[in-house]
Design an enzyme around this catalytic site. Sequence first.
Site, PDB file in Angstrom:
ATOM      1  N   GLY A  17       0.838  -1.192   0.000  1.00 13.59           N
ATOM      2  CA  GLY A  17       0.000   0.000   0.000  1.00 13.59           C
ATOM      3  C   GLY A  17       0.867   1.233   0.000  1.00 13.59           C
ATOM      4  NE  ARG A  18       2.120   2.165  -4.143  1.00 13.12           N
ATOM      5  CZ  ARG A  18       1.461   1.017  -4.291  1.00 13.12           C
ATOM      6  NH1 ARG A  18       0.148   1.022  -4.465  1.00 13.12           N
ATOM      7  NH2 ARG A  18       2.088  -0.114  -4.257  1.00 13.12           N
ATOM      8  CG  HIS A 238     -11.924  -2.089  -8.860  1.00 14.61           C
ATOM      9  ND1 HIS A 238     -12.105  -2.565 -10.131  1.00 14.61           N
ATOM     10  CD2 HIS A 238     -11.101  -2.969  -8.235  1.00 14.61           C
ATOM     11  CE1 HIS A 238     -11.428  -3.701 -10.271  1.00 14.61           C
ATOM     12  NE2 HIS A 238     -10.811  -3.955  -9.134  1.00 14.61           N
ATOM     13  CG  ASP A 239      -6.911  -1.926  -7.508  1.00 18.29           C
ATOM     14  OD1 ASP A 239      -7.760  -2.446  -8.251  1.00 18.29           O
ATOM     15  OD2 ASP A 239      -6.124  -2.599  -6.806  1.00 18.29           O
ATOM     16  CB  THR A 240      -8.802  -1.954 -12.308  1.00 19.09           C
ATOM     17  OG1 THR A 240      -8.038  -3.017 -11.740  1.00 19.09           O
ATOM     18  CG2 THR A 240      -8.659  -1.985 -13.820  1.00 19.09           C
ATOM     19  CB  THR A 261      -1.577  -8.869  -7.379  1.00 18.39           C
ATOM     20  OG1 THR A 261      -0.598  -8.263  -6.528  1.00 18.39           O
ATOM     21  CG2 THR A 261      -1.859 -10.272  -6.885  1.00 18.39           C
ATOM     22  CG  ASN A 298     -10.550  -9.955 -13.186  1.00 18.43           C
ATOM     23  OD1 ASN A 298      -9.931  -9.189 -12.464  1.00 18.43           O
ATOM     24  ND2 ASN A 298     -11.850  -9.815 -13.414  1.00 18.43           N
ATOM     25  CD  GLN A 306       2.639 -10.187  -6.945  1.00 18.09           C
ATOM     26  OE1 GLN A 306       1.648 -10.751  -6.491  1.00 18.09           O
ATOM     27  NE2 GLN A 306       2.585  -8.930  -7.384  1.00 18.09           N
ATOM     28  N   GLY A 408       2.330  -1.553 -11.843  1.00 22.61           N
ATOM     29  CA  GLY A 408       3.673  -2.089 -11.611  1.00 22.61           C
ATOM     30  C   GLY A 408       4.197  -2.905 -12.773  1.00 22.61           C
TER      31      GLY A 408
END
Length: 493
Positions: A17-18, A238-240, A261, A298, A306, A408
């Site tokens: 997280g950031r 939602h991050d996306t 991820t 997805n 990972q 990322g």
Amino acid sequence: MTVARTVAAVDLGAESGRVVRAGFDGTRFEVDIAHRFTHSPRTENGILRWDMDTLSGEVTAGLARLDAGGGVVDSVGVDAWGVDYGLFRVDGRLVDSPTCYRDPRQLDAMKRAVDAVGADAIYDATGVQLMPINTIFGLTSDLHDHPGRVAAAEKLLMMPDVFHRLLSGSTSTEYTAASTTGALDMRTGRWATGLLTALGIPDRLMPEVVQPGTDVGELRGGFTGALSAARVIVPPAHDTASAVVAIPFTEPGALFISSGTWSLVGVETASARVDASAKAVNLTNEGGYGGTIRLLRNVMGLWLLQECRKQWRRDGADLGYAEIAELARAEPGLVSVVNPDSTEFLMPGDLPRRIQEYCARTGQPVPSTVGAIARCAIDSLALGYRRVLDAITAVTGTRPVAVNIVGGGARHALLSQLTSDATGLPVRCGPVEATAMGNAAVQLAALGEFSGVTEIRAAVENSADLTEYEPHARHDWAAAAVLLESLTSADGP
């Protein structure tokens, strides 16, 4: 650089997280990561759960740094991964720690739900890709295996909105996060109450849905410095969805890959596509900013690398991602491939062994070294992206002419080049911090700094370092795509 407005974007991923301080000077973004942390789920009483003490503590620590940093921070917003949720009691406390979508319970729950109402009924009611990680299957498991959780709960909130509640007392959920549940009718933006009733899920749990950019109240927590007058403004939670806001598309209708991820691979559309053709290829409709829909699928994503890295570390080889990528680059391509979306790769554990077992079971050469296993995983991801591109082309009738990668994974040069090779399309990578930038940009739009997504993307174009790749015809990707299709068909839905 003179910044007119400054906001705080809290960006929570499934591994890290950031807390980001972001400003805009009228032309460019200024983005500064004030606090970065790692976290992971842990098993409690036999269930994989998120570590809320760590998550809430780190978010508070990051905001405290901003508070002490001087200046004025006008607002705070949180984005996070989709599908997971917290259940709240009447008194505002969590019933327990939110469970993780990677818990094996979700597999059995999906089968139970599909057996009860049918896969077609679930898709027709929502327009959402059937995956065991979906929220409705977690709730199905709660009702069957842990009914006390539901009985004790007054309201369900998605993970980013769990934090909006902690920060402001809000009891609503944000639209893009709600769209990942498999319980929202993506044609109407309302809860699919008929489906919920058929599955026995009480509709009293489902909160009000609000749009990204909604001010849900003043920031709580006793901040007395830069955050003393801050509001909580929900971004595309939602991050996306936040990441897609910050994609400087090169062409209309270009394919996007939000690469972390998970890899979410899709296109932006004006309305939901819920029909037989979309259902046949298991495309999902997720909410976007400004009334848009993200038509996507997805793909398992960098989780494959990972989890491999974790196992290699347990085995005594403490390799960084750059080292793993170089070992993979030295290997010949397309020797063996796996279906990256196979459920056998969903859970934590010894992923290198599972990749080897998959290759052996399907009659392919078995990779034996770190580089060969990593190359198998990376080739398979690139093929997975091509497979989604072909599905979207078949459903929409239009083939995207370019690919934009953010997140990322935009830093992974080998995967980016192989994505270009596999799709035959030019690939543009960046920004890496697209999620935090999109989060911040929507807050700034709510504060009057942008008129909409067109201005936001122009500002991102001015602010980001972008890398481009052109396709090379080094391998027979068409034959590999046929192999992946047969592997996927054998694995089942």
